[in-house]
Design a protein around this motif. Structure first.
Motif, PDB file in Angstrom:
ATOM      1  N   VAL A 312     -74.290 -75.629 -22.153  1.00  0.00           N
ATOM      2  CA  VAL A 312     -75.500 -75.533 -22.476  1.00  0.00           C
ATOM      3  C   VAL A 312     -75.814 -76.296 -23.624  1.00  0.00           C
ATOM      4  CG1 VAL A 312     -75.283 -73.216 -23.508  1.00  0.00           C
ATOM      5  CG2 VAL A 312     -77.411 -73.943 -23.044  1.00  0.00           C
ATOM      6  N   VAL A 313     -76.945 -76.895 -23.839  1.00  0.00           N
ATOM      7  CA  VAL A 313     -76.994 -77.863 -25.129  1.00  0.00           C
ATOM      8  C   VAL A 313     -78.275 -77.450 -25.561  1.00  0.00           C
ATOM      9  CG1 VAL A 313     -77.679 -80.131 -25.853  1.00  0.00           C
ATOM     10  CG2 VAL A 313     -76.055 -79.901 -24.269  1.00  0.00           C
ATOM     11  N   TRP A 314     -78.136 -76.933 -26.963  1.00  0.00           N
ATOM     12  CA  TRP A 314     -79.306 -76.237 -27.747  1.00  0.00           C
ATOM     13  C   TRP A 314     -79.837 -77.197 -28.683  1.00  0.00           C
ATOM     14  CZ3 TRP A 314     -80.745 -71.727 -26.162  1.00  0.00           C
ATOM     15  CH2 TRP A 314     -79.944 -71.005 -25.436  1.00  0.00           C
ATOM     16  N   ALA A 315     -81.230 -77.563 -28.515  1.00  0.00           N
ATOM     17  CA  ALA A 315     -81.821 -78.311 -29.616  1.00  0.00           C
ATOM     18  C   ALA A 315     -83.169 -77.527 -30.069  1.00  0.00           C
ATOM     19  CB  ALA A 315     -82.205 -79.864 -28.998  1.00  0.00           C
ATOM     20  N   THR A 316     -83.690 -78.029 -30.924  1.00  0.00           N
ATOM     21  CA  THR A 316     -85.071 -77.477 -31.491  1.00  0.00           C
ATOM     22  C   THR A 316     -86.453 -77.978 -31.162  1.00  0.00           C
ATOM     23  OG1 THR A 316     -83.931 -76.595 -33.436  1.00  0.00           O
ATOM     24  CG2 THR A 316     -86.166 -76.591 -33.835  1.00  0.00           C
ATOM     25  N   PHE A 317     -86.287 -79.200 -31.271  1.00  0.00           N
ATOM     26  CA  PHE A 317     -87.858 -80.138 -30.895  1.00  0.00           C
ATOM     27  C   PHE A 317     -87.976 -80.457 -29.472  1.00  0.00           C
ATOM     28  CE2 PHE A 317     -86.904 -80.866 -35.438  1.00  0.00           C
ATOM     29  CZ  PHE A 317     -87.930 -80.348 -36.027  1.00  0.00           C
ATOM     30  N   VAL A 318     -88.950 -80.173 -28.985  1.00  0.00           N
ATOM     31  CA  VAL A 318     -89.184 -80.639 -27.502  1.00  0.00           C
ATOM     32  C   VAL A 318     -88.866 -81.839 -27.096  1.00  0.00           C
ATOM     33  CG1 VAL A 318     -90.943 -80.435 -25.618  1.00  0.00           C
ATOM     34  CG2 VAL A 318     -90.672 -78.406 -26.995  1.00  0.00           C
ATOM     35  N   GLN A 319     -89.346 -82.568 -27.974  1.00  0.00           N
ATOM     36  CA  GLN A 319     -89.125 -84.066 -27.805  1.00  0.00           C
ATOM     37  C   GLN A 319     -87.985 -84.386 -27.475  1.00  0.00           C
ATOM     38  OE1 GLN A 319     -91.640 -86.874 -29.676  1.00  0.00           O
ATOM     39  NE2 GLN A 319     -90.311 -88.813 -29.337  1.00  0.00           N
ATOM     40  N   ASN A 320     -86.900 -83.833 -28.309  1.00  0.00           N
ATOM     41  CA  ASN A 320     -85.301 -84.235 -28.305  1.00  0.00           C
ATOM     42  C   ASN A 320     -84.797 -83.567 -27.007  1.00  0.00           C
ATOM     43  OD1 ASN A 320     -85.227 -85.614 -30.601  1.00  0.00           O
ATOM     44  ND2 ASN A 320     -84.698 -83.608 -31.974  1.00  0.00           N
ATOM     45  N   LEU A 321     -85.135 -82.531 -26.658  1.00  0.00           N
ATOM     46  CA  LEU A 321     -85.041 -81.807 -25.234  1.00  0.00           C
ATOM     47  C   LEU A 321     -85.146 -83.048 -24.201  1.00  0.00           C
ATOM     48  CD1 LEU A 321     -86.214 -78.539 -25.441  1.00  0.00           C
ATOM     49  CD2 LEU A 321     -84.072 -78.831 -25.957  1.00  0.00           C
ATOM     50  N   LEU A 322     -86.264 -83.291 -24.173  1.00  0.00           N
ATOM     51  CA  LEU A 322     -86.709 -84.455 -23.240  1.00  0.00           C
ATOM     52  C   LEU A 322     -85.959 -85.616 -23.377  1.00  0.00           C
ATOM     53  CD1 LEU A 322     -90.669 -83.335 -22.786  1.00  0.00           C
ATOM     54  CD2 LEU A 322     -88.542 -82.445 -21.439  1.00  0.00           C
ATOM     55  N   GLU A 323     -85.871 -86.363 -24.570  1.00  0.00           N
ATOM     56  CA  GLU A 323     -85.509 -87.607 -24.612  1.00  0.00           C
ATOM     57  C   GLU A 323     -83.851 -87.502 -24.464  1.00  0.00           C
ATOM     58  OE1 GLU A 323     -85.962 -89.790 -28.148  1.00  0.00           O
ATOM     59  OE2 GLU A 323     -88.396 -89.427 -27.859  1.00  0.00           O
ATOM     60  N   PHE A 324     -83.191 -86.337 -24.718  1.00  0.00           N
ATOM     61  CA  PHE A 324     -81.772 -86.138 -24.467  1.00  0.00           C
ATOM     62  C   PHE A 324     -81.536 -86.094 -22.847  1.00  0.00           C
ATOM     63  CE2 PHE A 324     -77.765 -83.755 -24.235  1.00  0.00           C
ATOM     64  CZ  PHE A 324     -76.928 -84.842 -24.953  1.00  0.00           C
ATOM     65  N   GLN A 325     -82.466 -85.549 -22.186  1.00  0.00           N
ATOM     66  CA  GLN A 325     -82.171 -85.351 -20.565  1.00  0.00           C
ATOM     67  C   GLN A 325     -82.476 -86.550 -20.135  1.00  0.00           C
ATOM     68  OE1 GLN A 325     -85.414 -83.662 -18.349  1.00  0.00           O
ATOM     69  NE2 GLN A 325     -83.853 -82.723 -16.783  1.00  0.00           N
ATOM     70  N   ASP A 326     -83.469 -87.618 -20.694  1.00  0.00           N
ATOM     71  CA  ASP A 326     -83.455 -88.702 -20.131  1.00  0.00           C
ATOM     72  C   ASP A 326     -82.270 -89.713 -20.412  1.00  0.00           C
ATOM     73  OD1 ASP A 326     -85.218 -91.110 -18.836  1.00  0.00           O
ATOM     74  OD2 ASP A 326     -85.101 -91.665 -21.033  1.00  0.00           O
ATOM     75  N   PHE A 327     -81.789 -89.474 -21.587  1.00  0.00           N
ATOM     76  CA  PHE A 327     -80.547 -90.294 -21.888  1.00  0.00           C
ATOM     77  C   PHE A 327     -79.377 -89.883 -21.086  1.00  0.00           C
ATOM     78  CE2 PHE A 327     -76.526 -90.049 -24.580  1.00  0.00           C
ATOM     79  CZ  PHE A 327     -76.415 -91.382 -24.875  1.00  0.00           C
ATOM     80  N   LEU A 328     -79.099 -88.806 -20.839  1.00  0.00           N
ATOM     81  CA  LEU A 328     -78.004 -88.356 -20.031  1.00  0.00           C
ATOM     82  C   LEU A 328     -78.234 -88.836 -18.595  1.00  0.00           C
ATOM     83  CD1 LEU A 328     -77.350 -84.570 -20.832  1.00  0.00           C
ATOM     84  CD2 LEU A 328     -75.957 -86.713 -21.530  1.00  0.00           C
ATOM     85  N   SER A 329     -79.380 -88.768 -17.955  1.00  0.00           N
ATOM     86  CA  SER A 329     -79.823 -89.463 -16.720  1.00  0.00           C
ATOM     87  C   SER A 329     -79.076 -90.738 -16.727  1.00  0.00           C
ATOM     88  CB  SER A 329     -80.969 -89.023 -16.347  1.00  0.00           C
ATOM     89  OG  SER A 329     -81.436 -89.683 -15.076  1.00  0.00           O
ATOM     90  N   LYS A 330     -79.396 -91.558 -17.570  1.00  0.00           N
ATOM     91  CA  LYS A 330     -79.163 -93.022 -17.905  1.00  0.00           C
ATOM     92  C   LYS A 330     -77.655 -93.214 -18.078  1.00  0.00           C
ATOM     93  CE  LYS A 330     -83.302 -94.658 -19.924  1.00  0.00           C
ATOM     94  NZ  LYS A 330     -84.242 -94.915 -20.999  1.00  0.00           N
ATOM     95  N   ASN A 331     -76.972 -91.952 -18.148  1.00  0.00           N
ATOM     96  CA  ASN A 331     -75.422 -92.147 -18.448  1.00  0.00           C
ATOM     97  C   ASN A 331     -74.826 -91.216 -17.013  1.00  0.00           C
ATOM     98  OD1 ASN A 331     -74.099 -93.196 -21.000  1.00  0.00           O
ATOM     99  ND2 ASN A 331     -76.417 -92.375 -21.412  1.00  0.00           N
TER     100      ASN A 331
END
Length: 484
Positions: A312-331
Motif C-alpha cells: 500500500v502506498v500512502w500519499a497526502t495530495f490527491v493529484q499525487n495519488l493520481l499522477e503516481f498511478q499514471d506513472f506506475l501504469s507507464k512502468n
C-alpha cells in the motif's frame, strides 16, 4: 456472544460510517461461525426502511449510518420498543461527541434508553478535551450521570489543562475523579496487549531533488519562510503560515501540483504571487520531469512485487495519488487508487456499475487480484479498514504533521490477526534538505506523546492532527540551520 447466550440480546444494531458495514458482516461470521442474516438500512428505500422499523424482525445484524439514524430517530425508538433485545453499537463513536449543536449526538442520546444493551467503540474517546466524554457516557447509561461533573466543569478542565497547561492539585484531583468514575465502564485493548510481532521501520530514504525541483523548492522556501525567522511566537499568524506549508510540502514531492493548486486544501486557483522565473521553472518541470520520489517509490515497489508481495502506498495530495498511478501504469505496474471521490458502497452517488472502495479492497485481498499496489490517503482509508491479511508493506511517499492519522494508516497492515512470523515493513521517502525532514522529526516527537496517551487506562487526548506552534518553530529552525 455472552449476552446472546444469556438470552438478553438477540440482535445488534450498528450505527457508524458506511465503511464499517462490510467489516461488521465479516467479523460477525468469524465470531459466530455463521453468515449473519443482516440488512443495511442505507440500501433500502425510505418506505422499506419505515416498514422495517415498524416490525418485529428476524435479522440479527442491522447496519445504519449516522445520517440515517438522525433522519428516522422516532422510528428507531418505536423499533427498539418492538424489538426489545437489541444491542445498539455506536461505531467510531467520536462522531457523536459534539455537545454544541448538530443532529447525530441528540439522535443517539434519544434512542439510547430504549436499547437492551449499549456499546460505544472508538480509539479516540476524547480527541480534544474532557467534554468529548460527555455524550459517550450519556449514551452508555442514560441519566445515570457516570461522569461526576457537568459539562461546564469538563470544559473548564480542558481550558486549564490543554490551553493553559495548568494542572494544580485541585485540577488534578478532578481529573482523577473523572478517570476513576469511568474505569468500570471502559475497556481498552492496548496494542501492546495483542502480542503482535514488532514491525520494521526501515531507515528513511533521503531522495535528492532534481536540480530544477531544488531550484523551485528553494525559491518558494526562501520567499515563504525568510519573513518568519525573526518573528516572536506571538507575532506569527499560524493560519497564514500553515497555508504556506502546503506549498512547501507540494514542492518537496511534486512541483506539478503548484500549477493546479488543489481546492480541497484551501488554496487559491493561481500562483500568480510568485515571480515569473518561478512560474517558468514550474512550467518546465510539468510534463518533462518525473518527481524523484516517484522513481524511488517505483524501485521499492518492483522489489516488493518481485517477492510476490503486495504493497500500500500512502500519499497526502490527491493529484499525487493520481499522477503516481499514471506513472506506475507507464512502468507496467498495475495499481488502484482510493481517495475521496471513490464512492463508498451504498452511497447515493455510487452508480450500480461503479467500482467502490469496498470493491477495490476486496479484490486487493484476492490472491489472483489484477493489481498488487494500492494507492491511498489516510483521510479516506483511515477508519474501519483492514489490509493486513493481504499486505504487509507500506510506502509513504509523503506525510504531514497529523500523527493520529499517520498511526491509523500504519495500523491498516499491522493489527490483530497477523501471524507471529509476519514481517511488517514500513518505508519512508523524504526529499533531502526540505520540509520533509521537519515533518519526520515532529512526527517522532508526537508519536511518543501519543503512545503515552493511548496506552493509558483511558486515553484522554489525541489532538495531534495538524500543525502546532511547535511544528512551526521546528520548520523555521530547520530552515535557518540549512541557510546559515
Amino acid at each position: 456472544s455472552h449476552l446472546k447466550e444469556k438470552g438478553s440480546v438477540d440482535k445488534i444494531l450498528v450505527i457508524g460510517p458506511q465503511s464499517c458495514f462490510r467489516p461488521w458482516e465479516s467479523e460477525y461470521k468469524k465470531c459466530f461461525n455463521e453468515t449473519p442474516n443482516s440488512i443495511r438500512l442505507n440500501k433500502v428505500s425510505s418506505n422499506e426502511r419505515a416498514n422495517f422499523l415498524k416490525s418485529k424482525v428476524s435479522q440479527e445484524l442491522i447496519l445504519m449510518s449516522f445520517a440515517t439514524m438522525a433522519n428516522c430517530v422516532d422510528q428507531l425508538v418505536e423499533f427498539l420498543e418492538l424489538n426489545s433485545k437489541v444491542m445498539v453499537v455506536i461505531d467510531e463513536a467520536h462522531y457523536i461527541k459534539r455537545v454544541d449543536g448538530g443532529v447525530w449526538a441528540p439522535a443517539a442520546l434519544k434512542i439510547s434508553p430504549y436499547a437492551a444493551s449499549r456499546v460505544v467503540l472508538t480509539g479516540t474517546p476524547a480527541p480534544n478535551g474532557y467534554e468529548d466524554l460527555f455524550n459517550l457516557f450519556e449514551f452508555i447509561w442514560p441519566k445515570k450521570n457516570l461522569i461526576p461533573f457537568g459539562l461546564s466543569t469538563l470544559m473548564d478542565l480542558s481550558e486549564k489543562t490543554i490551553k493553559k497547561g495548568v494542572i494544580d492539585t485541585h485540577t488534578n484531583k478532578k481529573i482523577n475523579q473523572v478517570v476513576d468514575s469511568l474505569k468500570p465502564y471502559f475497556v481498552r485493548i492496548r496494542k501492546k496487549d495483542l502480542g503482535l510481532p514488532e514491525p520494521i521501520d526501515h531507515p528513511v530514504i533521503s531522495v535528492e531533488m532534481s536540480p530544477l525541483q531544488k531550484k523551485i523548492y528553494d525559491s518558494i522556501e526562501d520567499k515563504e519562510l525568510k519573513d518568519f525567522v525573526n518573528l516572536d511566537e506571538e507575532n506569527i499568524d499560524d493560519d497564514i503560515f500553515k497555508a504556506k506549508l502546503i506549498r512547501l510540502r507540494q514542492a518537496a514531492t511534486n512541483p506539478n501540483i503548484l500549477s493546479a493548486l488543489v481546492q480541497e486544501f484551501g488554496m487559491d486557483n493561481t500562483i500568480s504571487a510568485y515571480e515569473n522565473e518561478i512560474l517558468t521553472d514550474i512550467s518546465q518541470f510539468q510534463g518533462r520531469e518525473v518527481p524523484p520520489k516517484f522513481l524511488a517509490a517505483r524501485d521499492l515497489i518492483k522489489n516488493i512485487i518481485s517477492r510476490n508481495e503486495k504493497v500500500v502506498v500512502w500519499a497526502t495530495f490527491v493529484q499525487n495519488l493520481l499522477e503516481f498511478q499514471d506513472f506506475l501504469s507507464k512502468n507496467n505496474v498495475s495499481s488502484k487508487v482510493i481517495y475521496g471521490d471513490v464512492p463508498v458502497e451504498d452511497e447515493d452517488n455510487a452508480s450500480q456499475d461503479e467500482e467502490t472502495r469496498e470493491d477495490i479492497i476486496n479484490e486487493f485481498h484476492q490472491e489472483d487480484s489484477s493489481f498488487k499496489v494500492l494507492i491511498a490517503n489516510a483521510a479516506t482509508v483511515g477508519e474501519s479498514i483492514s489490509l493486513h491479511e493481504a499486505c504487509n508493506n507500506a510506502i509513504y511517499i509523503e506525510r504531514d504533521f497529523n500523527a493520529a492519522s499517520y498511526l491509523q494508516s500504519r495500523d491498516r497492515i499491522h493489527r490483530k490477526g497477523i501471524s507471529p512470523d509476519t514481517k511488517t515493513n514500513y518505508y519512508f521517502l523524504e526529499s533531502k534538505h526540505s520540509i520533509d525532514e521537519s515533518i519526520t522529526l515532529r512526527l517522532e516527537d508526537k508519536i511518543e506523546n501519543l503512545k503515552r496517551i493511548v496506552e493509558h487506562d483511558i486515553p484522554l487526548f489525541s489532538n495531534f492532527h495538524s500543525e502546532s506552534m511547535a511544528d512551526i518553530k521546528a520548520i523555521i529552525s530547520n530552515y535557518e540551520s540549512r541557510n546559515r
